[in-house]
Design an enzyme around this catalytic site. Structure first.
Site, short mmCIF file in Angstrom:
data_model
loop_
_atom_site.label_atom_id
_atom_site.label_comp_id
_atom_site.label_asym_id
_atom_site.label_seq_id
_atom_site.Cartn_x
_atom_site.Cartn_y
_atom_site.Cartn_z
N LYS A 86 0.93 -1.26 -0.08
CA LYS A 86 -0.07 -0.05 0.10
C LYS A 86 1.02 1.28 -0.17
O LYS A 86 0.54 2.16 -0.77
CB LYS A 86 -1.00 0.15 1.32
CG LYS A 86 -1.76 -1.12 1.20
CD LYS A 86 -2.61 -1.21 2.67
CE LYS A 86 -2.07 -1.31 3.97
NZ LYS A 86 -1.23 -2.53 4.18
N ARG A 117 -9.88 0.74 8.49
CA ARG A 117 -9.14 -0.33 9.04
C ARG A 117 -10.28 -1.48 9.81
O ARG A 117 -9.81 -2.47 9.99
CB ARG A 117 -8.01 -0.38 9.76
CG ARG A 117 -6.99 -0.69 9.14
CD ARG A 117 -5.71 -0.55 10.26
NE ARG A 117 -4.45 -1.23 9.90
CZ ARG A 117 -3.46 -0.67 9.17
NH1 ARG A 117 -3.51 0.30 8.60
NH2 ARG A 117 -2.34 -1.28 9.15
N ARG A 165 11.67 -5.70 4.82
CA ARG A 165 11.46 -4.13 4.51
C ARG A 165 12.47 -3.51 5.28
O ARG A 165 12.51 -3.67 6.28
CB ARG A 165 10.01 -3.83 4.80
CG ARG A 165 9.90 -2.19 4.84
CD ARG A 165 8.35 -1.91 4.65
NE ARG A 165 7.72 -2.40 5.93
CZ ARG A 165 6.46 -2.42 6.26
NH1 ARG A 165 5.47 -1.85 5.18
NH2 ARG A 165 5.87 -2.99 7.27
N ARG A 206 11.47 -1.23 11.13
CA ARG A 206 10.41 -0.87 11.79
C ARG A 206 10.33 -1.52 13.27
O ARG A 206 10.63 -2.61 13.24
CB ARG A 206 9.13 -0.94 11.15
CG ARG A 206 8.62 0.44 10.17
CD ARG A 206 7.55 0.38 9.42
NE ARG A 206 6.21 -0.44 9.93
CZ ARG A 206 5.24 -0.32 9.31
NH1 ARG A 206 5.29 0.30 8.08
NH2 ARG A 206 3.99 -1.15 9.69
N ARG A 215 -0.06 -8.89 13.48
CA ARG A 215 -0.80 -7.90 12.48
C ARG A 215 -1.64 -8.71 11.43
O ARG A 215 -2.74 -8.02 11.15
CB ARG A 215 0.29 -7.25 11.81
CG ARG A 215 0.84 -5.86 12.82
CD ARG A 215 2.20 -5.28 12.37
NE ARG A 215 2.04 -4.75 10.95
CZ ARG A 215 3.27 -4.69 10.14
NH1 ARG A 215 4.54 -5.15 10.80
NH2 ARG A 215 3.26 -4.19 8.98
P1 AP5 Z 1 4.77 -1.71 1.72
O1 AP5 Z 1 4.53 -0.79 0.60
O2 AP5 Z 1 5.62 -0.89 2.64
O3 AP5 Z 1 3.68 -2.43 2.50
P2 AP5 Z 1 2.41 -1.68 3.05
O4 AP5 Z 1 1.05 -2.59 2.65
O5 AP5 Z 1 2.18 -0.16 3.21
O6 AP5 Z 1 2.71 -2.55 4.49
P3 AP5 Z 1 2.57 -1.77 5.93
O7 AP5 Z 1 3.18 -3.01 6.92
O8 AP5 Z 1 3.16 -0.35 5.96
O9 AP5 Z 1 1.05 -1.82 6.15
P4 AP5 Z 1 0.67 -1.86 7.54
O10 AP5 Z 1 -1.02 -2.20 7.06
O11 AP5 Z 1 0.65 -3.12 8.24
O12 AP5 Z 1 1.32 -0.94 8.31
P5 AP5 Z 1 0.65 0.72 8.83
O13 AP5 Z 1 1.92 1.55 8.72
O14 AP5 Z 1 -0.57 1.12 7.84
O15 AP5 Z 1 5.61 -2.79 0.94
C1 AP5 Z 1 6.00 -3.90 2.00
C2 AP5 Z 1 7.68 -4.36 1.34
O16 AP5 Z 1 7.32 -5.00 0.05
C3 AP5 Z 1 8.45 -3.22 1.38
O17 AP5 Z 1 9.99 -3.70 1.52
C4 AP5 Z 1 8.38 -2.92 -0.22
O18 AP5 Z 1 9.65 -2.55 -0.84
C5 AP5 Z 1 7.90 -4.49 -0.41
N1 AP5 Z 1 7.24 -4.43 -1.90
C6 AP5 Z 1 6.21 -3.59 -2.12
N2 AP5 Z 1 5.59 -3.84 -3.24
C7 AP5 Z 1 6.64 -4.79 -3.79
C8 AP5 Z 1 6.63 -5.52 -5.20
N3 AP5 Z 1 5.77 -5.34 -6.23
N4 AP5 Z 1 7.55 -6.49 -5.55
C9 AP5 Z 1 8.62 -6.51 -4.55
N5 AP5 Z 1 8.61 -6.01 -3.45
C10 AP5 Z 1 7.76 -4.91 -3.10
O19 AP5 Z 1 0.32 0.62 10.31
C11 AP5 Z 1 1.27 0.23 11.34
C12 AP5 Z 1 0.13 0.12 12.76
O20 AP5 Z 1 -0.48 1.23 13.24
C13 AP5 Z 1 -0.83 -0.81 12.88
O21 AP5 Z 1 -0.50 -2.15 12.96
C14 AP5 Z 1 -1.72 -0.20 13.82
O22 AP5 Z 1 -1.37 -0.64 15.19
C15 AP5 Z 1 -1.63 1.36 13.55
N6 AP5 Z 1 -2.72 1.74 12.56
C16 AP5 Z 1 -2.36 2.06 11.45
N7 AP5 Z 1 -3.64 2.70 10.73
C17 AP5 Z 1 -4.54 2.28 11.51
C18 AP5 Z 1 -5.94 2.39 11.67
N8 AP5 Z 1 -6.58 2.86 10.60
N9 AP5 Z 1 -6.67 2.15 12.55
C19 AP5 Z 1 -6.02 1.44 13.80
N10 AP5 Z 1 -4.62 1.53 13.82
C20 AP5 Z 1 -4.16 1.75 12.76
#
Ligand code: AP5
Length: 216
Positions: free
Chosen positions: A13, A88, A127, A162, A173
């Site tokens: 994402k 979410r 990552r 992270r 997660r």
């Molecule tokens: P990346 O693009 O970083 O993936 P992502 O889907 O953004 O993953 P996240 O781990 O950031 O999502 P998340 O939903 O767990 O975390 P968030 O920060 O929102 O890609 C991942 C890896 O793959 C990278 O190394 C990238 O280079 C690689 N990659 C990507 N595409 C590729 C491809 N095509 N080919 C090869 N490699 C590729 O949330 C963190 C925490 O915050 C949550 O756990 C929660 O506690 C809290 N939180 C956030 N939002 C909320 C909410 N709305 N409500 C409640 N709690 C929340």
């Protein structure tokens, strides 16, 4: 564009949001990035959110809605927005719907990015992220490495792993996603806004999103 990006942790994402931002200037709004910034700054919000995030649990809906209400009222959100990691939960989606009515704008589409679990696990453990809160470029030690001395290729800051990237937190997660977030797929299908994209290529996903937007 005004879109919601759904998809499990590690589906890509953040990576896709940054490519879309470069395409048409819509702003990426990542609740994860906002929360990590608050934790780093040691603000009240950060203190409340830290424990949930490190355990891989969701931060309470009320805190998230406070952040999003303020963020979507900022002037740059008028250009369009990519919601990365929000909503979410079903209550967050319902509150977002009400908020968009207040702002007199419509959501164009909710994109569900489908990636197999084994790919996700591999991506999350490999990552790395730029530590500069104004940059936060995403790297991957296999597919997109930082400089050989571990620095960001864009801004030169250190590239780090992270705090929620332990095996235990990743497992939690993914469970949280299945239980609380995956039901949003059905929610947006009923709203007539769902588009599912199954691909491992970020460029292909971006191409399909732009095609969907052009058909609107
Ligand atoms: P990346 O693009 O970083 O993936 P992502 O889907 O953004 O993953 P996240 O781990 O950031 O999502 P998340 O939903 O767990 O975390 P968030 O920060 O929102 O890609 C991942 C890896 O793959 C990278 O190394 C990238 O280079 C690689 N990659 C990507 N595409 C590729 C491809 N095509 N080919 C090869 N490699 C590729 O949330 C963190 C925490 O915050 C949550 O756990 C929660 O506690 C809290 N939180 C956030 N939002 C909320 C909410 N709305 N409500 C409640 N709690 C929340």
């Amino acid at each position: 564009m005004r879109i919601v990006l759904l998809g499990a942790p590690g589906a890509g994402k953040g990576t896709i949001s940054k490519l879309l931002t470069a395409y048409d200037g819509s702003v990426q709004i990542s609740t994860g990035d906002i929360l990590r910034g608050a934790v780093k700054a040691g603000s009240d919000l950060g203190k409340k959110a830290k424990g949930y995030m490190e355990r891989g649990e969701l931060v309470p809906d009320s805190l998230i809605m406070e952040i999003m209400e303020a963020r979507l009222h900022e002037p740059d959100a008028k250009k369009g927005f990519i919601l990365d990691g929000f909503p979410r939960t079903i209550p967050q989606a319902e509150d977002l719907k009400k908020l968009l009515v207040k702002l007199a704008v419509n959501l164009d589409v909710a994109i569900d990015i489908e990636v197999p679990r084994e790919v996700i696990l591999d991506r999350l453990t490999t990552r790395r992220t730029c530590a500069n809160p104004d940059c936060q470029e995403i790297y991957n030690v296999k597919s997109k490495p930082p400089s050989p001395d571990g620095k960001c290729l864009k801004c030169g800051s250190p590239v780090v792993q992270r705090a929620d990237e332990t095996e235990e937190a990743i497992t939690q997660r993914l469970e949280t996603y299945n239980e609380k977030t995956a039901p949003l797929i059905g929610y947006y299908r009923k709203e007539g806004l769902l588009k599912t994209i199954s691909s491992l290529s970020s460029d292909e996903i971006v191409r399909q999103i732009i095609k969907t937007m052009n058909q609107k």
